[in-house]
Scaffold this active site. Structure first.
Site, short mmCIF file in Angstrom:
data_model
loop_
_atom_site.label_atom_id
_atom_site.label_comp_id
_atom_site.label_asym_id
_atom_site.label_seq_id
_atom_site.Cartn_x
_atom_site.Cartn_y
_atom_site.Cartn_z
N ASN A 37 0.81 -1.22 0.00
CA ASN A 37 0.00 0.00 0.00
C ASN A 37 0.85 1.28 0.00
OD1 ASN A 37 0.97 0.02 2.60
ND2 ASN A 37 -1.03 -0.06 3.61
N GLU B 172 2.09 9.94 -4.56
CA GLU B 172 0.99 10.47 -5.35
C GLU B 172 1.14 11.97 -5.56
OE1 GLU B 172 -2.81 7.49 -4.57
OE2 GLU B 172 -2.89 9.51 -3.73
N HIS C 201 -5.45 6.23 10.50
CA HIS C 201 -4.29 6.36 9.59
C HIS C 201 -4.62 6.05 8.13
CE1 HIS C 201 -3.92 2.06 9.23
NE2 HIS C 201 -2.73 2.10 8.72
#
Lengths: 476, 156
Positions: A202, A206, A399
């Site tokens: 994960n 970005e 989170h």
């Protein structure tokens, strides 16, 4: 999870009274739907943590809590060494100091769009990502120890980043009390080729657009405006942290067996903070934190290099860098009295409220930025610590989204190529070396991050500031 | 703990991999690996195949290079975690994938061999990197029907 087993305190707070060896209650912050969807294992784990020696006030589960290792992921627990409190390798996790850093670019989406493909390709070429990838930095043993002692400060002194970055990183960029000599040669070998790498799963880098602003004043202070573009990096301490976790979990499990300590779950293996094993783990784990801080500092620098080539006018400033797998000593009020406690956050983000002395001057009146990562297709959120969050869960928040589907099931459901094409149609460019990795990380495999963030906001753990949607996603 | 050694005490390589007798079981964010077999050793081997399969299809990995792994632990369950963690360590530091395994256990010691090849991203298409084997859902036991099971969750 069966709601009948919980005491509903409010629409966003659920309690489990102490029973069968629990020293304190367990508290779950989430709305009814989120709690109902939680695995029964979360109930088991959050109550098991409440059975550990020296735990203070309560064992907490954040709105994104799910089945973890000993501790739930999304678990928070504080221990007092004076009360026989423990430190747990499982309560920190394998990816020590995994976290998120968000950098402001000063650019708008319109400016990015014209060069988006080039940007995606350049970031993908520059930032090593995925299984087996290696960084360009090789550290000799002396440099490795200096990095483990100095964290992002070490990275800065070697040309990675800007001095102003440090005040926007937890601990000023360098975790004190790190003991590189307590990190095994194997852990260091595992890190040899992995400095400045993103990892897989994960983890991501970005390029994101600010798609919504919920708190205009705080967003302005954070440098977030509608249509503005930021870069977020999610990764941790790489192989070094994984190996420290592996080795100390074993040490603690064997020590517990030897001393006849009965643990409800072997993964809860822990050691008194004031014990030789506890102190060794603490020193090694802090070195792991520095490895993660250095790693994100280096990747931040690589990102700046890419932007400098494609957008010479852009100046990337660090908004904040915050970890979500840690154990840190913090002073918190318990029954009105300040106490120095060892706060474990396993898949939970620190969320210091306004006025906290650890925050830089510019942010102090508004609270600490809390950076919450979502999936490739949904988006991420920036929140801020609240005045109430200390009393809720020792200044902690969620989170991320958390998975709703196993990797195995995701692989059977999606094809990586199709996921990439679908997201491209929505204007999100994904770059990854692994079609399988993309399929496993398909947006549909994750829970709704918006629900988790809304619950954190409503429960008073942190307040919503802005929503970020991805434009470019580099996956491992 | 595990260490690589040069002594040749581990079992001989097989001409072909044993029949598939492993599976994955769900764990929220991660993957459970379960090996089954007529002996404890066979179950440990199968658990290793399940580990490989968590990131790549095992049949895509050519068993070209061989390494030896020796582990020692006070009980079967810690021995399984050590065995899997040793493989994870070798995968990470050698940038290698393993597609075939052989295990012999004597007392508290495991003598293992793994055959594999360097990662080729295009051909192997590896998914997620494995961080470590955990004590969650950890079990090594002989079931009533005589079959051995060796399982745990791995963090990815």
């Amino acid at each position: 999870m069966d709601l009948a087993k919980l005491d509903r305190v409010s629409a966003f707070e659920w309690h489990i009274a102490p029973r069968a060896g629990m020293h304190v209650p367990a508290v779950i912050y989430a709305d009814e739907d989120l709690v109902g969807d939680m695995d029964d294992k979360v109930y088991e784990q959050v109550t098991n943590v409440a059975r550990l020696p020296g735990i203070v006030t309560a064992s907490y589960a954040m709105p994104d809590a799910h089945w973890g290792y000993g501790f739930p992921i999304g678990g928070v627990a504080a221990f007092d060494p004076a009360g026989g409190g423990v430190i747990s390798a499982g309560g920190v996790g394998f990816d020590i100091s995994c976290g998120v850093r968000t950098m402001l670019t000063g650019l708008t989406r319109t400016e990015i769009e014209a060069h988006k493909v080039e940007l995606a390709d350049a970031l993908f070429a520059k930032v090593p990502a995925g299984v087996g990838s290696t960084g360009r930095i090789r550290l000799d043993p002396e440099q490795m120890d200096a990095m483990l002692a100095g964290g992002a400060r070490w990275a800065l002194s070697h040309g990675y980043g800007e001095p102003a970055d440090l005040e926007r990183i937890e601990e000023g960029g360098a975790m004190q009390g790190a003991r590189p000599e307590l990190v095994s040669p194997k852990a260091k070998t595992r890190q040899r080729d992995e400095m400045g790498t993103l990892g897989s799963g994960n983890h991501y880098l970005e390029v994101q657009e600010v798609a919504a602003v919920y708190d205009a004043d705080t967003a302005a202070i954070f440098g977030l405006s509608l249509g503005g573009v930021v870069v977020s990096i999610h990764c941790g301490s790489r192989g070094l942290g994984h190996q420290i976790g592996t080795e100390y979990l074993r040490d603690m499990a064997i020590a517990a067996d030897r001393e006849g300590i009965s643990l409800p779950d072997r993964e809860l293996a822990c050691a008194p903070i004031n014990s030789p094993v506890g102190q060794r783990y603490l020193g090694a784990m802090r070195a792991g934190i520095n490895c993660a801080l250095a790693n994100r500092q280096i990747i931040g620098h690589l990102t700046r290099e890419v932007f400098a080539t494609l957008f010479p006018q852009a100046r990337l400033e660090l908004l904040f860098d915050v970890s979500h797998n840690t154990c840190k000593v913090e002073r918190h009020k318990v029954d009105g009295e300040p106490r120095d406690l060892y706060i474990h956050r396993k898949g939970a983000t620190r969320a210091f409220g306004p006025g906290h002395s650890d925050l830089p001057d510019a942010l102090r009146p508004f609270g600490q930025p809390v950076l919450i990562g979502g999936s490739m297709g949904t988006g991420s959120y920036v929140l801020a610590g609240t005045a109430a969050s200390e009393a809720r869960a020792f200044s902690s928040a969620c989170h991320g989204a958390g998975r709703r589907m196993s990797r195995h099931q995701a692989l059977k459901t999606w094809r990586g190529r199709q996921v990439v094409d679908d997201l491209a149609e929505r204007g999100i460019l994904v770059r990854s070396k692994s079609a399988r990795g993309v399929a496993e990380e398909a947006p549909g495999a994750y829970k709704d991050v918006a629900a988790v963030v809304d619950a954190s906001d409503a429960a008073g753990l942190a307040r919503k500031v802005a929503k970020l949607i991805p434009l470019v996603c580099i996956k491992g | 703990m595990c260490a690589k050694i040069v002594r040749l005490e581990s079992p001989e390589p097989r001409a072909a991999p044993p029949a598939k007798s492993w599976e994955h079981f769900p764990h929220g964010a991660d993957v459970g690996v379960r090996g089954l077999g007529p002996t404890r050793e066979a179950a440990f081997e199968q658990a290793a195949y399940a580990l490989t399969a968590a990131l790549v299809e095992p049949e895509r990995v050519e068993p070209k290079d061989e390494i030896e792994i020796v582990c020692e632990a006070p009980n079967d369950e810690l021995l399984l975690v050590d065995w899997l963690n040793a493989i994870i360590y070798e995968m990470a530091t050698r940038r290698t994938l393993f597609g075939r395994y052989a295990v012999r256990i004597e007392g508290e010691k495991l003598y293992g061999r793994a055959w594999g090849e360097p990662i080729d991203i295009a051909r192997h298409e590896p998914g997620v990197e494995i961080k470590g084997a955990t004590y969650t859902a950890l079990r090594v036991a002989q079931e009533a029907n005589g079959r051995w099971v060796a399982q745990c969750v791995v963090d990815v």
